[in-house]
Design a protein around this motif. Sequence first.
Motif, PDB file in Angstrom:
ATOM      1  N   THR A 233       0.813  -1.211   0.000  1.00  0.00           N
ATOM      2  CA  THR A 233       0.000   0.000   0.000  1.00  0.00           C
ATOM      3  C   THR A 233       0.849   1.265   0.000  1.00  0.00           C
ATOM      4  N   LEU A 234       1.988   1.269   0.694  1.00  0.00           N
ATOM      5  CA  LEU A 234       2.844   2.452   0.699  1.00  0.00           C
ATOM      6  C   LEU A 234       3.474   2.675  -0.670  1.00  0.00           C
ATOM      7  N   ALA A 235       3.866   1.592  -1.354  1.00  0.00           N
ATOM      8  CA  ALA A 235       4.410   1.722  -2.701  1.00  0.00           C
ATOM      9  C   ALA A 235       3.338   2.220  -3.671  1.00  0.00           C
ATOM     10  N   HIS A 236       2.141   1.732  -3.511  1.00  0.00           N
ATOM     11  CA  HIS A 236       1.037   2.167  -4.373  1.00  0.00           C
ATOM     12  C   HIS A 236       0.775   3.661  -4.185  1.00  0.00           C
ATOM     13  N   GLN A 237       0.808   4.128  -2.953  1.00  0.00           N
ATOM     14  CA  GLN A 237       0.597   5.558  -2.698  1.00  0.00           C
ATOM     15  C   GLN A 237       1.725   6.384  -3.317  1.00  0.00           C
ATOM     16  N   ALA A 238       2.956   5.898  -3.229  1.00  0.00           N
ATOM     17  CA  ALA A 238       4.087   6.624  -3.811  1.00  0.00           C
ATOM     18  C   ALA A 238       4.015   6.629  -5.333  1.00  0.00           C
ATOM     19  N   MET A 239       3.526   5.548  -5.935  1.00  0.00           N
ATOM     20  CA  MET A 239       3.398   5.488  -7.391  1.00  0.00           C
ATOM     21  C   MET A 239       2.376   6.490  -7.909  1.00  0.00           C
ATOM     22  N   GLU A 240       1.335   6.766  -7.106  1.00  0.00           N
ATOM     23  CA  GLU A 240       0.284   7.668  -7.539  1.00  0.00           C
ATOM     24  C   GLU A 240       0.553   9.118  -7.155  1.00  0.00           C
ATOM     25  N   THR A 241       1.360   9.347  -6.117  1.00  0.00           N
ATOM     26  CA  THR A 241       1.629  10.706  -5.628  1.00  0.00           C
ATOM     27  C   THR A 241       3.130  10.918  -5.573  1.00  0.00           C
ATOM     28  N   PRO A 242       3.679  11.730  -6.492  1.00  0.00           N
ATOM     29  CA  PRO A 242       5.145  11.921  -6.508  1.00  0.00           C
ATOM     30  C   PRO A 242       5.698  12.424  -5.187  1.00  0.00           C
ATOM     31  N   GLY A 243       4.996  13.281  -4.488  1.00  0.00           N
ATOM     32  CA  GLY A 243       5.495  13.773  -3.211  1.00  0.00           C
ATOM     33  C   GLY A 243       5.676  12.678  -2.185  1.00  0.00           C
ATOM     34  N   ARG A 244       4.844  11.669  -2.253  1.00  0.00           N
ATOM     35  CA  ARG A 244       4.951  10.561  -1.304  1.00  0.00           C
ATOM     36  C   ARG A 244       6.187   9.692  -1.595  1.00  0.00           C
ATOM     37  N   GLU A 245       6.645   9.686  -2.848  1.00  0.00           N
ATOM     38  CA  GLU A 245       7.827   8.887  -3.182  1.00  0.00           C
ATOM     39  C   GLU A 245       9.060   9.384  -2.433  1.00  0.00           C
TER      40      GLU A 245
END
Length: 778
Positions: A683-695
Amino acid sequence: MSTTDDAPTPGAPGPEARADTTPPVHEEPPAPDATAPADSSEPAGAGPDDDRHDHDRYDDDRHDDNPDDDGRSAEEPGEPAGSPPDDAPSRKSGPQARDAEDRYRAETVSSAAFNEAFNNAMSFGGNAYTLNVGTAKGAELQRIRLDATETARQHQLHRPVEQQERMAETLRDHHLVTLVGPPGSGREGTGTFLLADRCGSDRVAVLHSADADLLQALVAQASRCLKRGEGVLVGLGSRRPGQSTLKALSLLAHEHGAYVVLVVDDTRIDDDLTAPYAFRHRRPEPRQVLDAHLRSALEEHRARCTDRDRCDRARTRRYADAVLDDARMGGKLDAARTIDWITAFARNVVACLHGPEDALDVLLDTPHEDLRSLVRRFLKLSESHDAEGEPSASEAETHHQAVRISYVLGHDLPLSDVLRMGTRLSAEMLRAEYRESAPARPVFELDLDRLVAPGMGIAAEPGSYLTDNPRRARLTDPELMPAVVEVIWHGFGWLRDPLVAWLRALADDRLERIGARAAVIVGQLLRHDFDGVYRDVVKDWARSPSVRDRRYAAMALSVAMADDDPRLTAQVARQVRDWSGSPRPQLQDSAARAYGTQVGTQDVPGTLRALQDLGGRPALDPYASVAYSTAALYLAEGGAAPVGEALGRWIRADDGHLPRHAVRTLLVLGPLAAGPELPSRPTLAHQAMETPGREETLLLLWRRALIDPAHSGQAWQLLRDWLVAADDDEELALFLEKFALRIWPPKDRRALFHLRRWARQLPDARLIARLLRGLGGC
């Protein structure tokens, strides 16, 4: 009332009467003027022919049937031993002979006595009547012949019970069978079925008496009450017949060619059924009973209904199938306390056929019974009885009540846990009663299937749970748990102290699921007495050095808050804030744990600010409570975005406390999948894939986690799992291939060590091989 396999056709004949060698006895109802029909061929005052025949038979066996006969021989004291037994004139001339004759006349129903009893007969719907065949000195017996049409209907609708074939064989061989079971289990229906099957639906009667010695009176008056080829159903209540009485009744029934079914209430735990006559009667499968009665009632309705277009056979069948397949039906049947309730419910379902569209939904959603009333009745049941069959206080009774309470409060726990809980509660209850000693073996008489039997409205039917391993406690309605807590706290005042002591002891049990259940119960108690229960239990848990106790304190507050009481919600929030502001590290940790429950999910941004304040203190560095609560907020509705922002702030913080809590949160959330549609994507990787700031935040988290001495081992293992999962998700593999190379500098020795080890362990791992080549490791 019990039931059978096929729904009867209205007006279908029942089982025919068996052929008999003697002419049937015709019982004629009383005339409208309450006088007995007179036979002109008989002298005045003479009774019917059946009475004469009974007198003849009784005359032959008068010494056996005379209740005043105490078993002495025919020779009375004072009579010469050598007197010839057939010297009738000499016997009649003596005073003792006259006394014996007077006793004989008192026990024999004379014509006048018979007429008087006949004139007092009571009419039952025009189809049956009660005939008082007792005498002034004996018990008054009422014989009610059942309506043949209704008996045939019962025979058609009867559903088999356990050991029914053996019951039928015993009735055939011994002319007697005893059904022992709880009221409402369909014993009368089964008895009626057995008798109708043996004698015919038109030759079944019920014998009743208001006197206590009903069975003894039946044995004494068998020649007048038992008719050849007929069956008699006798209800004895809670009085258990002895072996000798059953043997005598069996011989008398066989002699007169009659069949007897005795119905006895099952009230004791340690009973021995009297073989070969007695059987334990358990109620038939409720769904089968409902199926039979529902389809029968629909057929009867269709035969009467004038709207043929709306009441054709196909529509009524679809309606019955829909009702039986409804998911709510299981709960309704589990809560059914009697077979009669099920049959009445079937008629209510039929009444909804032409009613408003929501009529059936309203019926299925209506509670079966007020839960509090049901609980009060359930907890006051006593399994201990004195010699007169009355409830009596005893250690066994206390233990039975404790086990009942534990069964309800142990819903969905293994029965072994329920027994552990019940034994501890019993000890606390006995201690509260100032008993000098506890029972040596408190569970040696225990039978859960009878203490909490299906059909009492508490335990669910075992049918759908037979595959449970281990077997578990199952309630008809989970809301019975809070109902029991409320009834005990407000209705059984003396149980308050034992209950509190019991809950504190359960929290120390080696099985954590038992301690967690204690926390749930305490939370329900907080709804009724927050100040008292907090002072006696929760406060000590929150300040305890045990992490498990502090977790229980947070859980209890969460359960209390689930009641949706605004006043209680505000009180719980204030209490958690007080913990948070305390200088005690244990109370701070309890507050952090409480924020991960419903206490914190109601306001995620506000709770994250409180957790940030707690996480910035050195007192919580040894505990993972902040991380677990943050992860719980992430999974709450609408919590992913604010938690992602908070992790970005924490990992960039200058102090060493918040970054450590952020890393722990990564390790807690890391194994969780993005959802059922993406089972391989974290889930954390999925959030980073969709939101560049989260990466960028995720990159900082991984860099910190892989070098943290306290968490690096767990972090490297989690990263391995991510890389292996990416082989099944092409998009994730493309993302992680670039992302991982950003985590490590080129030719990073630690990264090369782990990648080479993983490559040897998993030679088919494609992404790991590509990363190893990208780092220059091969």
